[in-house]
Design an enzyme around this catalytic site. Structure first.
Site, PDB file in Angstrom:
ATOM      1  N   GLU A 188      49.069  71.661  29.789  1.00  0.00           N
ATOM      2  CA  GLU A 188      49.045  71.683  28.328  1.00  0.00           C
ATOM      3  C   GLU A 188      50.441  71.432  27.778  1.00  0.00           C
ATOM      4  O   GLU A 188      51.443  71.720  28.441  1.00  0.00           O
ATOM      5  CB  GLU A 188      48.579  73.072  27.848  1.00  0.00           C
ATOM      6  CG  GLU A 188      47.148  73.128  27.377  1.00  0.00           C
ATOM      7  CD  GLU A 188      46.916  72.451  26.039  1.00  0.00           C
ATOM      8  OE1 GLU A 188      47.574  71.437  25.733  1.00  0.00           O
ATOM      9  OE2 GLU A 188      46.058  72.934  25.300  1.00  0.00           O
ATOM     10  N   ASP A 189      50.502  70.939  26.557  1.00  0.00           N
ATOM     11  CA  ASP A 189      51.785  70.817  25.875  1.00  0.00           C
ATOM     12  C   ASP A 189      52.242  72.185  25.375  1.00  0.00           C
ATOM     13  O   ASP A 189      53.378  72.580  25.555  1.00  0.00           O
ATOM     14  CB  ASP A 189      51.698  69.809  24.713  1.00  0.00           C
ATOM     15  CG  ASP A 189      50.453  70.015  23.827  1.00  0.00           C
ATOM     16  OD1 ASP A 189      49.650  70.938  24.106  1.00  0.00           O
ATOM     17  OD2 ASP A 189      50.290  69.256  22.868  1.00  0.00           O
ATOM     18  N   ASP A 235      48.883  78.315  22.234  1.00  0.00           N
ATOM     19  CA  ASP A 235      48.979  78.967  20.932  1.00  0.00           C
ATOM     20  C   ASP A 235      48.052  80.192  20.960  1.00  0.00           C
ATOM     21  O   ASP A 235      48.439  81.237  21.466  1.00  0.00           O
ATOM     22  CB  ASP A 235      48.563  77.908  19.899  1.00  0.00           C
ATOM     23  CG  ASP A 235      48.804  78.315  18.473  1.00  0.00           C
ATOM     24  OD1 ASP A 235      49.827  78.948  18.199  1.00  0.00           O
ATOM     25  OD2 ASP A 235      47.963  77.991  17.612  1.00  0.00           O
ATOM     26  N   PHE A 286      55.779  75.768  14.064  1.00  0.00           N
ATOM     27  CA  PHE A 286      55.054  74.547  14.398  1.00  0.00           C
ATOM     28  C   PHE A 286      56.036  73.495  14.884  1.00  0.00           C
ATOM     29  O   PHE A 286      57.024  73.199  14.225  1.00  0.00           O
ATOM     30  CB  PHE A 286      54.263  74.027  13.192  1.00  0.00           C
ATOM     31  CG  PHE A 286      53.173  73.086  13.620  1.00  0.00           C
ATOM     32  CD1 PHE A 286      51.972  73.561  14.120  1.00  0.00           C
ATOM     33  CD2 PHE A 286      53.372  71.710  13.576  1.00  0.00           C
ATOM     34  CE1 PHE A 286      50.979  72.696  14.561  1.00  0.00           C
ATOM     35  CE2 PHE A 286      52.380  70.831  14.012  1.00  0.00           C
ATOM     36  CZ  PHE A 286      51.186  71.330  14.499  1.00  0.00           C
ATOM     37  N   ARG A 340      54.723  62.136  17.814  1.00  0.00           N
ATOM     38  CA  ARG A 340      54.494  62.325  19.247  1.00  0.00           C
ATOM     39  C   ARG A 340      55.567  61.655  20.099  1.00  0.00           C
ATOM     40  O   ARG A 340      55.882  62.112  21.188  1.00  0.00           O
ATOM     41  CB  ARG A 340      53.143  61.710  19.668  1.00  0.00           C
ATOM     42  CG  ARG A 340      51.935  62.461  19.195  1.00  0.00           C
ATOM     43  CD  ARG A 340      50.699  61.911  19.906  1.00  0.00           C
ATOM     44  NE  ARG A 340      49.469  62.273  19.231  1.00  0.00           N
ATOM     45  CZ  ARG A 340      48.849  63.448  19.366  1.00  0.00           C
ATOM     46  NH1 ARG A 340      49.349  64.371  20.144  1.00  0.00           N
ATOM     47  NH2 ARG A 340      47.726  63.697  18.717  1.00  0.00           N
TER      48      ARG A 340
END
Ligand code: IMP
Ligand code: MG
Length: 174
Positions: free
Chosen positions: A97-98, A101, A150, A163
């Site tokens: 995963e990046d 959260d 964020f 991105r």
């Protein structure tokens, strides 16, 4: 509303961390073959760089699950948009995963691969925002722990933008 991006983690710091994670995974999976399953689109840049730093045989696959859209809050629903191409049964899987959260995505995908009888399942994330966790999730490999902000870049987006930034930045709105 306009956005301003401030660098949080540099390209160099990312590279150093990716090499470190690659070394750790190579040691842990010595003598085995591993399947990296990247969660599109965010984990794509990270996973490709990580795969190059792993010294045991690596196969790569991708999955796409429902994302945030334009909001910066998680919807809490994980829907499969694109499944893996090859069966995971009997394979040593690392879900990549990046960013973690709420933890729902990795939690649900771990359960899914358990049902599909993977030989082993571990999780790897470049970033972790533990303050926002709503499910009990143990991440096996973590790059950086960050505060509840964020972020974009190195695969991560805000409304499909940013991105391709080579670094990770924090978004603020003016
Ligand atoms: P979770 O299921 O709530 O853990 O959501 C994880 C997913 O939310 C990540 O794979 C990202 O796609 C997205 N996400 C969470 N925080 C951020 C962020 O700060 N920037 C960009 N995407 C994020
Ligand atoms: Mg994602």
């Amino acid at each position: 509303m306009a956005e301003i991006i401030n660098e949080l983690i540099s390209e160099k710091e990312i590279d150093r961390k990716v090499r470190e994670l690659g070394r750790q995974i190579s040691m842990d999976y010595a003598g085995k073959e591993v399947v990296l399953i990247g969660i599109l689109k965010g984990a794509c840049f990270f996973m490709c760089d990580l795969a190059k730093r792993i010294e045991v045989p690596v196969c790569i696959d991708f999955m796409s699950v429902s994302s945030y859209g334009k909001s910066t809050e998680s919807s809490g629903i994980v829907r499969i948009i694109k499944d893996v191409d090859d069966p995971v049964e009997g394979k040593h899987v690392i879900i990549v995963e990046d960013i973690v959260d709420s933890g729902r995505t990795l939690h649900n995908l771990t359960e899914l691969f358990k049902e599909r009888n993977a030989a082993s399942i571990r999780t790897c994330t470049l970033l972790d925002k533990p303050d926002r966790r709503v499910v009990d999730l143990k991440v096996d490999y973590t790059g950086f722990v960050i505060p509840d902000r964020f972020v974009v870049g190195y695969g991560m987006d805000y409304d499909q933008r940013y991105r391709t930034l080579p670094y990770i930045g924090h978004v603020s709105f003016t």
